[in-house]
Design a protein around this motif. Structure first.
Motif, mmCIF file in Angstrom:
data_model
loop_
_atom_site.group_PDB
_atom_site.id
_atom_site.type_symbol
_atom_site.label_atom_id
_atom_site.label_comp_id
_atom_site.label_asym_id
_atom_site.label_seq_id
_atom_site.Cartn_x
_atom_site.Cartn_y
_atom_site.Cartn_z
ATOM 1 N N GLN A 1 0.941 -1.190 0.292
ATOM 2 C CA GLN A 1 0.025 0.020 -0.149
ATOM 3 C C GLN A 1 1.263 1.203 -0.496
ATOM 4 O O GLN A 1 2.070 1.251 0.129
ATOM 5 N N THR A 2 0.195 2.301 -0.137
ATOM 6 C CA THR A 2 0.685 3.649 0.098
ATOM 7 C C THR A 2 1.064 4.621 1.400
ATOM 8 O O THR A 2 -0.175 4.138 1.738
ATOM 9 N N LEU A 3 1.963 4.632 1.812
ATOM 10 C CA LEU A 3 2.138 4.948 2.706
ATOM 11 C C LEU A 3 2.206 7.060 2.843
ATOM 12 O O LEU A 3 2.411 7.691 2.525
ATOM 13 N N SER A 4 1.629 7.635 4.113
ATOM 14 C CA SER A 4 0.688 8.628 3.681
ATOM 15 C C SER A 4 0.579 9.743 4.729
ATOM 16 O O SER A 4 0.434 9.465 5.960
ATOM 17 N N LEU A 5 1.833 10.951 5.075
ATOM 18 C CA LEU A 5 1.945 11.727 5.596
ATOM 19 C C LEU A 5 2.142 12.824 5.438
ATOM 20 O O LEU A 5 2.531 13.394 4.599
ATOM 21 N N SER A 6 1.489 13.787 6.601
ATOM 22 C CA SER A 6 1.613 15.344 6.321
ATOM 23 C C SER A 6 2.783 16.038 7.515
ATOM 24 O O SER A 6 2.488 15.360 8.420
ATOM 25 N N VAL B 1 5.400 -0.141 -0.225
ATOM 26 C CA VAL B 1 5.866 0.123 0.959
ATOM 27 C C VAL B 1 5.965 -1.729 0.819
ATOM 28 O O VAL B 1 5.096 -2.658 1.141
ATOM 29 N N THR B 2 7.214 -2.083 1.788
ATOM 30 C CA THR B 2 7.695 -3.507 2.623
ATOM 31 C C THR B 2 7.700 -3.027 3.780
ATOM 32 O O THR B 2 7.900 -2.203 4.434
ATOM 33 N N PRO B 3 7.887 -4.194 4.610
ATOM 34 C CA PRO B 3 8.430 -3.817 6.260
ATOM 35 C C PRO B 3 9.900 -3.029 6.443
ATOM 36 O O PRO B 3 10.013 -2.277 7.171
ATOM 37 N N GLU B 4 10.254 -3.565 5.251
ATOM 38 C CA GLU B 4 11.604 -2.084 5.235
ATOM 39 C C GLU B 4 11.513 -0.894 5.616
ATOM 40 O O GLU B 4 12.219 -0.028 5.999
ATOM 41 N N ASP B 5 9.955 -0.294 5.256
ATOM 42 C CA ASP B 5 9.613 0.708 5.123
ATOM 43 C C ASP B 5 9.406 1.353 6.717
ATOM 44 O O ASP B 5 9.072 2.228 7.037
ATOM 45 N N THR B 6 9.227 0.218 7.405
ATOM 46 C CA THR B 6 8.952 0.564 8.988
ATOM 47 C C THR B 6 9.695 1.691 9.534
ATOM 48 O O THR B 6 11.094 0.756 9.372
ATOM 49 N N GLN C 1 5.429 6.801 14.189
ATOM 50 C CA GLN C 1 5.840 5.502 13.797
ATOM 51 C C GLN C 1 4.611 4.822 12.626
ATOM 52 O O GLN C 1 4.021 5.153 13.180
ATOM 53 N N VAL C 2 5.210 4.683 12.145
ATOM 54 C CA VAL C 2 4.918 4.249 10.659
ATOM 55 C C VAL C 2 5.474 2.557 10.760
ATOM 56 O O VAL C 2 6.397 2.439 10.837
ATOM 57 N N THR C 3 4.694 1.515 10.552
ATOM 58 C CA THR C 3 4.875 0.398 10.682
ATOM 59 C C THR C 3 4.407 -1.185 9.855
ATOM 60 O O THR C 3 3.248 -0.513 9.228
ATOM 61 N N VAL C 4 4.979 -1.806 8.561
ATOM 62 C CA VAL C 4 4.546 -1.839 7.515
ATOM 63 C C VAL C 4 4.211 -2.898 7.935
ATOM 64 O O VAL C 4 4.965 -4.017 8.356
ATOM 65 N N SER C 5 2.688 -3.530 8.721
ATOM 66 C CA SER C 5 2.876 -4.646 8.260
ATOM 67 C C SER C 5 1.400 -5.450 7.772
ATOM 68 O O SER C 5 0.694 -4.559 8.004
ATOM 69 N N SER C 6 0.803 -6.643 7.595
ATOM 70 C CA SER C 6 -0.683 -7.350 7.317
ATOM 71 C C SER C 6 -0.968 -7.488 8.374
ATOM 72 O O SER C 6 -2.567 -8.446 8.545
#
Length: 118
Positions: A15-20, A86-91, A113-118
């Motif tokens: 998916q896409t990580l979106s931050l402001s 994103v992948t878990p490496e983007d955590t 903190q952003v965690t990439v996980s299912s």
């Protein structure tokens, strides 16, 4: 100048990580400011990932160039980060900060903190 990151803390893989980053105390359009995104993955050092200049020009870490986009919204005095596929490496903890001309970075946001996980 104060900065505050916001966005989801959990993103699913692919998916896409979106931050402001909401800025107070200065306009994101002011010269000669540049507005940066930096992240820190678990057990690793700080990693600069991209910047948007007062001119609107953007520059990205080469290894992320195919997945990253930084934009701005002057009406909200915000700049934003989107990182696709994103992948878990983007955590990581994601920070926003700024520079005034050639000076060192100013204040940083507290980080999110952003965690990439299912």
């Amino acid at each position: 100048v104060q900065l505050q990151e916001s966005g989801p803390g959990l993103v699913e893989p692919s998916q896409t990580l979106s931050l402001s980053c909401t800025v107070s105390g200065e306009s994101i359009m002011a010269t000669p400011y540049t507005w940066d995104w930096i992240r820190q993955s678990p057990g690793k050092g700080l990693e600069w990932i991209g910047v948007i200049h007062d001119t609107g020009a953007t520059y990205y870490k080469p290894s992320l160039r195919s997945r990253i986009s930084i934009s701005r919204d002057a009406s909200k005095n915000q700049f934003s980060l989107q990182l696709s596929s994103v992948t878990p490496e983007d955590t990581a903890v994601y920070y926003c900060t700024y520079r005034l001309g050639a000076l060192a970075w100013g204040n940083w946001g507290q980080g999110t903190q952003v965690t990439v996980s299912s």
